[in-house]
Scaffold this motif. Structure first.
Motif, PDB file in Angstrom:
ATOM      1  N   GLY A  42      53.171  36.625 -40.794  1.00  0.00           N
ATOM      2  CA  GLY A  42      53.462  36.698 -42.221  1.00  0.00           C
ATOM      3  C   GLY A  42      54.157  35.457 -42.738  1.00  0.00           C
ATOM      4  N   LYS A  43      54.140  34.369 -41.948  1.00  0.00           N
ATOM      5  CA  LYS A  43      54.830  33.159 -42.379  1.00  0.00           C
ATOM      6  C   LYS A  43      54.253  32.617 -43.695  1.00  0.00           C
ATOM      7  CE  LYS A  43      52.141  29.622 -39.902  1.00  0.00           C
ATOM      8  NZ  LYS A  43      52.231  28.470 -38.968  1.00  0.00           N
ATOM      9  N   GLU A  44      52.941  32.857 -43.921  1.00  0.00           N
ATOM     10  CA  GLU A  44      52.332  32.377 -45.160  1.00  0.00           C
ATOM     11  C   GLU A  44      52.976  33.036 -46.383  1.00  0.00           C
ATOM     12  OE1 GLU A  44      50.671  33.688 -42.628  1.00  0.00           O
ATOM     13  OE2 GLU A  44      49.528  32.013 -41.773  1.00  0.00           O
ATOM     14  N   LYS A  45      53.389  34.289 -46.227  1.00  0.00           N
ATOM     15  CA  LYS A  45      54.043  34.988 -47.330  1.00  0.00           C
ATOM     16  C   LYS A  45      55.421  34.400 -47.595  1.00  0.00           C
ATOM     17  CE  LYS A  45      51.510  39.288 -46.554  1.00  0.00           C
ATOM     18  NZ  LYS A  45      51.562  40.747 -46.291  1.00  0.00           N
ATOM     19  N   ILE A  46      56.125  34.068 -46.530  1.00  0.00           N
ATOM     20  CA  ILE A  46      57.441  33.450 -46.670  1.00  0.00           C
ATOM     21  C   ILE A  46      57.305  32.093 -47.346  1.00  0.00           C
ATOM     22  CG2 ILE A  46      59.454  32.558 -45.427  1.00  0.00           C
ATOM     23  CD1 ILE A  46      58.882  34.646 -43.252  1.00  0.00           C
ATOM     24  N   ILE A  47      56.314  31.300 -46.900  1.00  0.00           N
ATOM     25  CA  ILE A  47      56.085  29.981 -47.492  1.00  0.00           C
ATOM     26  C   ILE A  47      55.695  30.106 -48.963  1.00  0.00           C
ATOM     27  CG2 ILE A  47      54.590  27.950 -47.433  1.00  0.00           C
ATOM     28  CD1 ILE A  47      54.413  28.365 -44.378  1.00  0.00           C
ATOM     29  N   SER A  48      54.860  31.096 -49.276  1.00  0.00           N
ATOM     30  CA  SER A  48      54.446  31.303 -50.669  1.00  0.00           C
ATOM     31  C   SER A  48      55.643  31.601 -51.557  1.00  0.00           C
ATOM     32  CB  SER A  48      53.440  32.452 -50.756  1.00  0.00           C
ATOM     33  OG  SER A  48      53.104  32.734 -52.105  1.00  0.00           O
ATOM     34  N   LEU A  49      56.528  32.471 -51.091  1.00  0.00           N
ATOM     35  CA  LEU A  49      57.721  32.800 -51.867  1.00  0.00           C
ATOM     36  C   LEU A  49      58.611  31.577 -52.032  1.00  0.00           C
ATOM     37  CD1 LEU A  49      58.659  36.280 -50.354  1.00  0.00           C
ATOM     38  CD2 LEU A  49      57.725  35.837 -52.629  1.00  0.00           C
ATOM     39  N   LYS A  50      58.723  30.786 -50.963  1.00  0.00           N
ATOM     40  CA  LYS A  50      59.533  29.564 -51.030  1.00  0.00           C
ATOM     41  C   LYS A  50      58.949  28.584 -52.031  1.00  0.00           C
ATOM     42  CE  LYS A  50      59.053  25.968 -48.841  1.00  0.00           C
ATOM     43  NZ  LYS A  50      58.576  24.580 -49.116  1.00  0.00           N
TER      44      LYS A  50
END
Length: 220
Positions: free
Chosen positions: A40-48
């Motif tokens: 789910g790192k892509e979701k974290i990056i998207s939020l960032k």
């Protein structure tokens, strides 16, 4: 404290939402260097990239770090942009008038007040210093989502959760709805792991999923 009226603003876009996981965080700059092996790192990056989350430094997110109740409520209040803007009071509310363990000058006091008045049912004796469990965060996040989303009542066919017996009975409904809203999912063994201590990565991913649900409004 007398409240003249209570109306809740509805989210119209997720791009204006913002939150902080704690009281002393630095703005995230480049992509976090410690989330490469996180599902789910892509979701974290998207939020960032949207400016919706911050790390403990410009390059560190500390995804495995545990989330305190204070951080979790700040996460929810800020992420869902809960506020008192649509509520009129005769006297402005203070945290100490609502909670026994939240001081008025605490960095998270406003988040607790905003959550309380936006249908997040926080107990009077909630402990801000306690580490939050997955089921607790889910319960409060779902309440926040349903409050601002003005969601209709749905006919829910319960999902079979293999560790259902471990759930706090008062959280069972919100956990089931979180699965319906696709905020959460079960693991490969059909477990929810309700008593596991919430990590920053889990909290960020759940928030991302909640915002996606609010954006689409689709209940499948």
């Amino acid at each position: 404290m007398n409240m003249k009226k209570r109306t809740l603003a509805t989210i119209t876009t997720v791009t204006i939402l913002s939150f902080s996981l704690g009281g002393h965080m630095f703005a995230a700059g480049n992509t976090f260097k410690d989330i490469d092996n996180i599902n789910g790192k892509e979701k974290i990056i998207s939020l960032k990239n949207q400016g919706l989350i911050k790390g403990v430094s410009e390059s560190q997110f500390l995804p495995s770090s545990k989330v305190t109740t204070a951080q979790g409520i700040q996460f929810i209040s800020g992420g869902l942009q809960l506020s008192l803007a649509a509520i009129d009071f005769n006297k402005a509310p203070v945290a100490s008038g609502l909670f026994t363990k939240v001081t008025d000058k605490a960095w998270y006091a406003e988040a607790f007040i905003n959550a309380y008045y936006n249908r997040v049912e926080l107990p009077k004796d909630i402990d801000p210093t306690k580490t939050m469990t997955k089921e607790e965060f889910t319960n409060y996040l779902v309440q926040g989502v349903e409050g601002i989303g003005n969601l209709p009542m749905i006919k829910l066919v319960p999902v079979d959760i293999t560790d259902d017996a471990a759930l706090n009975p008062s959280y069972q409904g919100s956990v089931q709805r979180s699965l319906k809203y696709k905020i959460n999912s079960l693991d490969a063994n059909g477990k929810f792991n309700p008593k596991s201590e919430l990590t920053r990565a889990e909290a960020a991913i759940m928030l991302y999923n909640a915002l996606e649900f609010l954006k689409t409004g689709i209940i499948s």
